[in-house]
Structure formats: C-alpha cells, structure tokens
Design a protein around this motif. Structure first.
Motif, PDB file in Angstrom:
ATOM      1  N   MET A   1       0.846  -1.196   0.000  1.00  0.00           N
ATOM      2  CA  MET A   1       0.000   0.000   0.000  1.00  0.00           C
ATOM      3  C   MET A   1       0.874   1.236   0.000  1.00  0.00           C
ATOM      4  O   MET A   1       1.830   1.346   0.758  1.00  0.00           O
ATOM      5  CB  MET A   1      -0.900  -0.004   1.236  1.00  0.00           C
ATOM      6  N   THR A   2       0.550   2.167  -0.865  1.00  0.00           N
ATOM      7  CA  THR A   2       1.308   3.407  -0.959  1.00  0.00           C
ATOM      8  C   THR A   2       0.385   4.577  -0.720  1.00  0.00           C
ATOM      9  O   THR A   2      -0.659   4.686  -1.351  1.00  0.00           O
ATOM     10  CB  THR A   2       1.960   3.547  -2.348  1.00  0.00           C
ATOM     11  N   SER A   3       0.731   5.448   0.174  1.00  0.00           N
ATOM     12  CA  SER A   3      -0.089   6.615   0.444  1.00  0.00           C
ATOM     13  C   SER A   3      -0.011   7.582  -0.718  1.00  0.00           C
ATOM     14  O   SER A   3       1.039   7.788  -1.317  1.00  0.00           O
ATOM     15  CB  SER A   3       0.397   7.314   1.725  1.00  0.00           C
ATOM     16  N   THR A   4      -1.173   8.177  -1.048  1.00  0.00           N
ATOM     17  CA  THR A   4      -1.228   9.166  -2.116  1.00  0.00           C
ATOM     18  C   THR A   4      -1.517  10.550  -1.566  1.00  0.00           C
ATOM     19  O   THR A   4      -1.966  11.427  -2.274  1.00  0.00           O
ATOM     20  CB  THR A   4      -2.306   8.789  -3.146  1.00  0.00           C
ATOM     21  N   THR A   5      -1.267  10.750  -0.277  1.00  0.00           N
ATOM     22  CA  THR A   5      -1.625  12.019   0.344  1.00  0.00           C
ATOM     23  C   THR A   5      -0.497  13.034   0.297  1.00  0.00           C
ATOM     24  O   THR A   5      -0.641  14.145   0.759  1.00  0.00           O
ATOM     25  CB  THR A   5      -2.018  11.797   1.814  1.00  0.00           C
ATOM     26  N   GLY A   6       0.634  12.661  -0.231  1.00  0.00           N
ATOM     27  CA  GLY A   6       1.745  13.612  -0.281  1.00  0.00           C
ATOM     28  C   GLY A   6       2.589  13.537   0.967  1.00  0.00           C
ATOM     29  O   GLY A   6       2.289  12.816   1.903  1.00  0.00           O
ATOM     30  N   THR A   7       3.649  14.318   1.006  1.00  0.00           N
ATOM     31  CA  THR A   7       4.578  14.234   2.123  1.00  0.00           C
ATOM     32  C   THR A   7       4.707  15.540   2.886  1.00  0.00           C
ATOM     33  O   THR A   7       5.485  15.626   3.828  1.00  0.00           O
ATOM     34  CB  THR A   7       5.970  13.823   1.611  1.00  0.00           C
ATOM     35  N   ALA A   8       3.968  16.571   2.481  1.00  0.00           N
ATOM     36  CA  ALA A   8       4.094  17.861   3.164  1.00  0.00           C
ATOM     37  C   ALA A   8       3.652  17.736   4.613  1.00  0.00           C
ATOM     38  O   ALA A   8       2.591  17.210   4.905  1.00  0.00           O
ATOM     39  CB  ALA A   8       3.242  18.909   2.446  1.00  0.00           C
ATOM     40  N   HIS A   9       4.479  18.195   5.511  1.00  0.00           N
ATOM     41  CA  HIS A   9       4.171  18.126   6.932  1.00  0.00           C
ATOM     42  C   HIS A   9       3.203  19.247   7.312  1.00  0.00           C
ATOM     43  O   HIS A   9       3.369  20.387   6.917  1.00  0.00           O
ATOM     44  CB  HIS A   9       5.450  18.266   7.756  1.00  0.00           C
ATOM     45  N   ARG A  10       2.172  18.896   8.050  1.00  0.00           N
ATOM     46  CA  ARG A  10       1.209  19.892   8.483  1.00  0.00           C
ATOM     47  C   ARG A  10       1.473  20.246   9.936  1.00  0.00           C
ATOM     48  O   ARG A  10       1.567  19.375  10.788  1.00  0.00           O
ATOM     49  CB  ARG A  10      -0.215  19.353   8.317  1.00  0.00           C
ATOM     50  N   THR A  11       1.557  21.506  10.212  1.00  0.00           N
ATOM     51  CA  THR A  11       1.811  21.963  11.576  1.00  0.00           C
ATOM     52  C   THR A  11       0.531  21.873  12.390  1.00  0.00           C
ATOM     53  O   THR A  11      -0.507  22.391  11.990  1.00  0.00           O
ATOM     54  CB  THR A  11       2.320  23.419  11.580  1.00  0.00           C
ATOM     55  N   VAL A  12       0.619  21.195  13.520  1.00  0.00           N
ATOM     56  CA  VAL A  12      -0.524  21.061  14.419  1.00  0.00           C
ATOM     57  C   VAL A  12      -0.199  21.829  15.689  1.00  0.00           C
ATOM     58  O   VAL A  12       0.798  21.541  16.354  1.00  0.00           O
ATOM     59  CB  VAL A  12      -0.803  19.582  14.749  1.00  0.00           C
ATOM     60  N   PRO A  13      -0.995  22.825  16.039  1.00  0.00           N
ATOM     61  CA  PRO A  13      -0.669  23.650  17.207  1.00  0.00           C
ATOM     62  C   PRO A  13      -0.809  22.868  18.504  1.00  0.00           C
ATOM     63  O   PRO A  13      -1.725  22.072  18.675  1.00  0.00           O
ATOM     64  CB  PRO A  13      -1.701  24.778  17.127  1.00  0.00           C
ATOM     65  N   ALA A  14       0.114  23.102  19.429  1.00  0.00           N
ATOM     66  CA  ALA A  14       0.012  22.471  20.746  1.00  0.00           C
ATOM     67  C   ALA A  14      -1.021  23.173  21.607  1.00  0.00           C
ATOM     68  O   ALA A  14      -1.655  22.559  22.460  1.00  0.00           O
ATOM     69  CB  ALA A  14       1.381  22.497  21.440  1.00  0.00           C
ATOM     70  N   ASP A  15      -1.188  24.469  21.374  1.00  0.00           N
ATOM     71  CA  ASP A  15      -2.168  25.269  22.105  1.00  0.00           C
ATOM     72  C   ASP A  15      -3.321  25.586  21.156  1.00  0.00           C
ATOM     73  O   ASP A  15      -3.130  26.221  20.115  1.00  0.00           O
ATOM     74  CB  ASP A  15      -1.523  26.563  22.599  1.00  0.00           C
ATOM     75  N   LEU A  16      -4.511  25.133  21.502  1.00  0.00           N
ATOM     76  CA  LEU A  16      -5.672  25.317  20.633  1.00  0.00           C
ATOM     77  C   LEU A  16      -6.414  26.621  20.898  1.00  0.00           C
ATOM     78  O   LEU A  16      -7.387  26.922  20.202  1.00  0.00           O
ATOM     79  CB  LEU A  16      -6.647  24.146  20.805  1.00  0.00           C
ATOM     80  N   SER A  17      -5.978  27.379  21.861  1.00  0.00           N
ATOM     81  CA  SER A  17      -6.685  28.613  22.224  1.00  0.00           C
ATOM     82  C   SER A  17      -6.836  29.525  21.013  1.00  0.00           C
ATOM     83  O   SER A  17      -5.852  29.926  20.386  1.00  0.00           O
ATOM     84  CB  SER A  17      -5.935  29.349  23.336  1.00  0.00           C
ATOM     85  N   GLY A  18      -8.088  29.822  20.670  1.00  0.00           N
ATOM     86  CA  GLY A  18      -8.363  30.712  19.561  1.00  0.00           C
ATOM     87  C   GLY A  18      -8.288  30.072  18.192  1.00  0.00           C
ATOM     88  O   GLY A  18      -8.552  30.742  17.183  1.00  0.00           O
ATOM     89  N   GLU A  19      -7.942  28.790  18.124  1.00  0.00           N
ATOM     90  CA  GLU A  19      -7.840  28.115  16.832  1.00  0.00           C
ATOM     91  C   GLU A  19      -9.232  27.916  16.228  1.00  0.00           C
ATOM     92  O   GLU A  19     -10.211  27.666  16.929  1.00  0.00           O
ATOM     93  CB  GLU A  19      -7.170  26.750  16.982  1.00  0.00           C
ATOM     94  N   HIS A  20      -9.302  27.975  14.899  1.00  0.00           N
ATOM     95  CA  HIS A  20     -10.530  27.674  14.177  1.00  0.00           C
ATOM     96  C   HIS A  20     -10.198  26.771  12.999  1.00  0.00           C
ATOM     97  O   HIS A  20      -9.189  26.973  12.315  1.00  0.00           O
ATOM     98  CB  HIS A  20     -11.218  28.939  13.664  1.00  0.00           C
ATOM     99  N   ARG A  21     -11.033  25.753  12.786  1.00  0.00           N
ATOM    100  CA  ARG A  21     -10.864  24.863  11.649  1.00  0.00           C
ATOM    101  C   ARG A  21     -12.209  24.657  10.967  1.00  0.00           C
ATOM    102  O   ARG A  21     -13.260  24.664  11.615  1.00  0.00           O
ATOM    103  CB  ARG A  21     -10.320  23.498  12.102  1.00  0.00           C
ATOM    104  N   PRO A  22     -12.194  24.433   9.657  1.00  0.00           N
ATOM    105  CA  PRO A  22     -13.442  24.076   8.979  1.00  0.00           C
ATOM    106  C   PRO A  22     -14.075  22.818   9.569  1.00  0.00           C
ATOM    107  O   PRO A  22     -15.294  22.687   9.616  1.00  0.00           O
ATOM    108  CB  PRO A  22     -13.002  23.861   7.528  1.00  0.00           C
ATOM    109  N   ALA A  23     -13.233  21.871  10.013  1.00  0.00           N
ATOM    110  CA  ALA A  23     -13.756  20.636  10.601  1.00  0.00           C
ATOM    111  C   ALA A  23     -12.822  20.156  11.700  1.00  0.00           C
ATOM    112  O   ALA A  23     -11.598  20.265  11.578  1.00  0.00           O
ATOM    113  CB  ALA A  23     -13.909  19.554   9.532  1.00  0.00           C
ATOM    114  N   ILE A  24     -13.415  19.623  12.762  1.00  0.00           N
ATOM    115  CA  ILE A  24     -12.655  18.995  13.841  1.00  0.00           C
ATOM    116  C   ILE A  24     -13.242  17.613  14.092  1.00  0.00           C
ATOM    117  O   ILE A  24     -14.467  17.449  14.185  1.00  0.00           O
ATOM    118  CB  ILE A  24     -12.670  19.837  15.126  1.00  0.00           C
ATOM    119  N   VAL A  25     -12.370  16.631  14.178  1.00  0.00           N
ATOM    120  CA  VAL A  25     -12.750  15.253  14.465  1.00  0.00           C
ATOM    121  C   VAL A  25     -12.350  14.948  15.899  1.00  0.00           C
ATOM    122  O   VAL A  25     -11.187  15.137  16.275  1.00  0.00           O
ATOM    123  CB  VAL A  25     -12.060  14.269  13.501  1.00  0.00           C
TER     124      VAL A  25
END
Length: 443
Positions: A1-25
């Motif tokens: 199995m080979t991932s097709t999602t690319g390799t770009a690293h996404r920064t995930v904040p350690a502090d969520l205060s004030g963060e907004h996202r289109p979707a949260i799981v």
C-alpha cells in the motif's frame, strides 16, 4: 500500500486557544483516523483530537489473549485493507495495535494526542465551540468519532459485596494470574464475558458464569467460516433501515464466538460439562447470598436456537445458489442443567474475584447540543444529525453491521466526508488526493 496524500508536513498547534478549523474530528481511533483519511482526500482542512493515544484502548483495555472475532480480511480501513498472509486468521492484540499504528503513519493525520474535549456547544451563527484540555477552539463542522462504548456498567448489587472480593471490569481484566487465587465469578456472557470466562477456565480456574441473553454463532459451517457465508449472502451490506429489527438492532447483544486458536465455537455447555458453573441472570445480592433468575435453560436454548437459525439461512442459500458445500451434522447439546440454581451463598464458595462483563453505556454528556433521544443516544441517520454540521461516527449499526468495526467504519466515514466536503468554503485548494475509493452505501 502506498499513500497518495503527499509528504508535506502539516503543523498542528500544541495550544488550541483561539484556533478555528473548517472541521474537527473528536477521537483518534479507527473511526477518527478513517474520517481524517477521507477528509484529506477531499482537501478539507481539519484537526483530529484524541484524549489518549492512537490505539490506547487496544493496548490498555484488552486482556492478554484477546484477538479479533472477525477474520482479518474484514479489516479494511479506507485505502488500507489487511495485507498480511493470513486473511482468514484472527489478529491478536499486538497485531491489531500494529495495524492501527501503521494506518496512523499511512494517514499522517493532523492529530493532537493527549487532548480531552470536555465541552461542545453551538452558537446562534452555527459555529461549534470546543472546550479542551489544550484550550478553547471553534469549528464549522464537528465529527464525534468516539464510538459508543464509553462507561462500563456496574450494577448497584456490586456495592454490598464483601470488601475482600476483588472486582474488575472487563476492560481492566488481563489474565487469571493477575487476580487473587481462588474461584472467579464472571457476570455476563456476551462476547467479552464468554471469552473471559473461557480464558479463566482454560487457565484452570474454577469459573462461575452468570449467563445473559446474548446469542451465539458457530465459527464454521459447511466448510467455511460463517462470516464468509454471511458476507456472500449480503448481510454485511444490509443497511439498518432494511434490518428486520430496524434501529432496535443497535441495542442487541453481539453473538459470542472466538478467533482464538484459529477460530472456534464457544460452547458454554461443554465448559459446564468440564466443571464451569453456570447460572441464570443475577437479580440481587443480600446478606452474602447471590440470587439468580431461573432462566439458565431458557438462555442456553435461545443461544443455540439463534446459532442453528443462522445455519438454516446458510442452508437455504446453498440450495438456492447451487453451491457445492459439504453437508454437516447439526449441533447436539452436550450438557443440560439438572436444575436451576437460584441462590448461592458466597461463604460456601471459594469466589475471591468478580469480573463484570455486562456492557457499556454511551456518555455524551459533554455534548451540549440538542441531538439526543430520551435514552441519551444520538438521534441520527447514518451519522448525520438534525443539527447542521454535527456528525457521529463509529456507532454500533450506525448504518450496517460493520459500522462500529474495522469492516464498515470506513464506508460511513466516506459518506460523512462527502457531506462535509460539499459545504461551501470548507475545501481548501491544496487537496491531498482524489476521492477516497471506498464504497459509500446509500450515498
């Protein structure tokens, strides 16, 4: 199995205060990871919040000899089906953990572990507000992917048991050696209870099993695993809206069977013939005496009837389709109760431990949004609620038999991702692949 999602690293904040996202799981188990994969394939910017770590429940809340009761070929998370050399075997606990951790690496989700969501509300403009242990944040849409097994049920009758008796929940049981020496009372005969009782019995412990109303199923019949037959017959594709019991099936106890030793039946009658003590439903505990309903014979007969009825269905399918399958003799009970035990004085036994295996309650008290029925369960249609933007994933029979399992959760995740991604303004221009290639029943 080979991932097709690319390799770009996404920064995930350690502090969520004030963060907004289109979707949260919310939830980073198999449901949350599946959701992240399907959102990623649509380019939907999102975060996944997990209160513990990926696969923590499999690592920390399963007994030592735990294994899947469904064959490995049914492990088919989005774009990541089982690829081992034993599709008809049953992964043990460590292999399940490896499978999930490999999937986490494959998906590379924007994940924050160790973050508990303690509150979820929705304001008048339709924005969701999340209170978390890493700060408060907001989202346009939220998927609650925590499944439906949250709080183990402990009945009131557990409280007056003598303090010298050790009590543990099924999720905390590891092995007989971890319990005090002596006899063990197992309360409940669903999947966990039947397997734990057998585990203790095979270790040589004297087991007292309180038998509930759970049905059983044969492991193999007419030359194949019963799950193979049911899959070919279309049972696993049947939506809850077409099930004879409709939504009532969601509360039905799972059939007990095991994948242990390559897979086999769990025959409580055979265990009773070999020394396991069986009782009807426990109704009370007073003054050191346990009380049971006189329904053991009825419960054992019912479990057998369900198993045989499944064989009847397979027989009809074999005949109708002209399948070449070997004939097989039907099950003959090897033990029957000589009488019904309705009272058991603990002082007359060597019971030193009780393992409670009577199920779990859903606990969505932290979700302060009006989407629940009178029993506190989410009111939904395949995970979509009447509140725009709020979804649930990983519930038992959310849409099909496999919705809460490795086999069907991906289909439901794809269904929800399609709806989330279709909302105006949610899809970014930097998508990480094409549409998730997973069948979406009823979409």
């Amino acid at each position: 199995m080979t991932s097709t999602t690319g390799t770009a690293h996404r920064t995930v904040p350690a502090d969520l205060s004030g963060e907004h996202r289109p979707a949260i799981v919310i939830g980073g188990g198999q449901a949350g990871l599946s959701m992240s994969r399907c959102l990623d394939r649509r380019g939907v910017d999102h975060l996944v919040l997990e209160r513990d770590t990926v696969a923590s429940s499999w690592k920390n809340h399963r007994w030592d000899t735990f294994c899947l009761v469904t064959p490995n070929w049914q492990c088919r998370l989005p774009d990541f089906p089982y690829a081992g050399d034993d599709p008809h075997g049953f992964m043990v606990r460590s292999e399940i953990v490896d499978y999930l951790e490999a999937y986490r690496a494959f998906v590379d989700p924007p994940l924050l572990e160790g973050v508990a969501v303690t509150g979820l509300t929705r304001d008048g403009r339709g924005t969701f507000h999340l209170s978390t242990s890493a700060g408060d944040c907001t989202a346009d849409q939220v998927v609650v992917a925590t499944g439906g097994y949250h709080t183990p049920i402990t009945p009131p009758m557990s409280q007056p048991l003598p303090p010298e008796i050790t009590q543990v929940q099924s999720q905390d049981y590891r092995c007989g050696a971890a319990l005090p020496p002596g006899e063990v009372l197992v309360v409940g005969s669903g999947q966990s209870g039947a397997q734990i009782a057998e585990d203790l019995h095979l270790e040589g412990r004297r087991v007292h099993l309180v038998v509930g109303e759970a049905p059983r199923v044969a492991r193999f019949y007419r030359g194949r695993d019963v799950t193979d037959w049911l899959d070919e017959m279309g049972y696993y594709r049947m939506p809850v809206t077409e099930h004879p019991r409709r939504e009532a099936v969601r509360a039905q106890a799972n059939h007990y069977v095991t994948g242990r030793d390559g897979g086999r039946d769990i025959d409580l009658r055979a265990h009773a013939a070999a020394g396991m003590r069986l009782y009807g439903l426990m109704t009370d505990h007073r003054d050191g005496t346990l009380h049971f309903a006189p329904n053991l014979t009825e419960s054992l007969d019912h479990a057998d009837e369900v198993s045989e009825s499944i064989k009847d269905t397979i027989d009809k399918f074999v005949t109708a389709q002209g399948v070449d399958a070997p004939e097989e003799e039907r099950y003959t009970p090897v033990w029957r109760p000589a009488g019904e035990t309705t009272e058991l004085a603990l002082a007359d036994t060597g019971i030193t431990s009780v393992v409670w295996c009577i199920g779990f309650r859903q606990d969505f008290r932290w979700v302060d949004v009006p989407v629940f029925n009178g029993r506190g369960a989410p009111a939904h249609r395949r995970g979509t609620t009447d509140v725009p933007g709020l979804y649930f994933l990983g519930l038992a029979w959310q849409w099909t038999w496999g919705s809460g399992r490795f086999s069907g959760v991906g289909q439901d995740a794809e269904f929800l991702a399609e709806r989330i991604g279709s909302q105006r303004g949610l899809t970014s221009t930097g998508g990480r692949g094409d549409v998730c290639n997973v069948l979406a029943l009823g979409s």
